[in-house]
Design an enzyme around this catalytic site. Structure first.
Site, PDB file in Angstrom:
ATOM      1  N   VAL A 180      -1.437   3.754   0.908  1.00 46.14           N
ATOM      2  CA  VAL A 180      -1.317   4.883   0.731  1.00 46.14           C
ATOM      3  C   VAL A 180      -0.252   5.149   1.436  1.00 46.14           C
ATOM      4  O   VAL A 180       0.981   5.012   2.069  1.00 46.14           O
ATOM      5  CB  VAL A 180      -2.733   4.840   2.817  1.00 46.14           C
ATOM      6  CG1 VAL A 180      -1.821   4.598   3.705  1.00 46.14           C
ATOM      7  CG2 VAL A 180      -2.804   6.477   2.674  1.00 46.14           C
ATOM      8  N   CYS A 181       0.170   6.242   1.135  1.00 48.00           N
ATOM      9  CA  CYS A 181       1.267   6.525   1.503  1.00 48.00           C
ATOM     10  C   CYS A 181       2.100   8.993   1.920  1.00 48.00           C
ATOM     11  O   CYS A 181       0.199   9.213   1.334  1.00 48.00           O
ATOM     12  CB  CYS A 181       2.341   6.091   0.076  1.00 48.00           C
ATOM     13  SG  CYS A 181       1.560   6.733  -1.175  1.00 48.00           S
ATOM     14  N   THR A 182       3.099   9.587   1.554  1.00 46.24           N
ATOM     15  CA  THR A 182       2.428  10.761   2.286  1.00 46.24           C
ATOM     16  C   THR A 182       2.498  11.613   1.003  1.00 46.24           C
ATOM     17  O   THR A 182       1.216  12.381   0.644  1.00 46.24           O
ATOM     18  CB  THR A 182       4.602  11.041   2.488  1.00 46.24           C
ATOM     19  OG1 THR A 182       4.907  10.195   2.880  1.00 46.24           O
ATOM     20  CG2 THR A 182       4.462  12.483   2.332  1.00 46.24           C
TER      21      THR A 182
END
EC number: 1.14.-.-
Length: 247
Positions: A177-179
């Protein structure tokens, strides 16, 4: 009533032979259309976030796509009362998101997308581990309940963390997961390249997840750090003006 400012974020891993040649063309159309923000260009693709009227940010995106010819583009649009950027910058980089790993072909070699609507169910399975690929100062502001924080100061430190934690990852389904999607997409390419098969990532990143799900199951905790003048947003994507974060 004033028109809302559109904030368009877009990236694509696509081979660009001479990215430097695109800079004057993108600066020209961007300035003509009163668009502000940053577009990064590299041989591996492009990564941009820019603001303006809805019509104008899409015109800049159309020009970017025309010049680079990607098969797929990941696009996200949010809205703000003011420009979150001061001016337009188009920059040439070695990588559109710096990991310092040579010869990764993310366009051809990456993990599977998990749609935001399916994310909560997927990450609560016992054989899934969630890795937040963002930097430590971002994770401190907000993250998923079950996510592992690699405690990195920069994304360039992430490959070393992977090498040091192979026992943790062994035999698991790995969800990244990331922005906005770009770092977790590149992270899946890294893991696939060193032999991990079941590697997944949240399509559109945290921002798309919050927009699509409104955090209905409360698996997201805190706020989401963003790289513009808003600094952070809540789970309904409203700016958090009190944020002070130092990087």
């Amino acid at each position: 009533m004033n028109e809302k400012i559109a904030i368009l974020s877009a990236y694509s891993f696509v081979n660009i032979e001479e990215p430097a040649n695109l800079i004057p063309k993108l600066l020209l159309i961007g300035k003509r259309k009163y668009v502000r923000g940053t577009i990064l260009l590299a041989n591996e693709g492009f990564n941009g976030s820019f603001s303006g009227s809805y019509e104008n940010v899409n015109l800049v995106l159309e020009e970017l796509i025309k010049l680079t010819g990607p098969k797929d583009v990941n696009v996200k649009i949010n809205y703000s009362d003011v420009h979150p950027f001061q001016k337009l910058k188009v920059r040439l980089k070695k990588e559109i998101v710096a990991m310092n790993v040579d010869d990764l072909n993310v366009d051809l070699f990456k993990g599977e997308y998990i749609e935001p609507k399916d994310w909560d169910e997927f990450i609560t399975k016992q054989d899934v581990i969630v890795i937040d690929t963002r930097n430590d100062y971002e994770v401190e502001v907000g993250t998923f309940k079950s996510a592992i924080n690699p405690n990195t100061k920069t994304f360039k430190q992430f490959p070393a963390w992977v090498q040091q934690n192979q026992e943790l990852l062994k035999g698991k389904k790995i969800a990244m997961v990331c922005t906005g999607g770009i770092r977790c997409e590149k992270s899946t390419s890294l893991l696939k390249s060193i032999g991990y098969d079941e590697v997944y990532h949240l399509k559109g990143g945290i921002l798309q997840y919050l927009e699509d799900t409104q955090n209905k199951n409360n698996l997201w905790q805190g706020e989401c750090f963003v790289f513009d003048d808003r600094r952070a947003v809540t789970d309904d994507l409203s700016p958090v003006e009190r944020h002070w974060l130092q990087r």
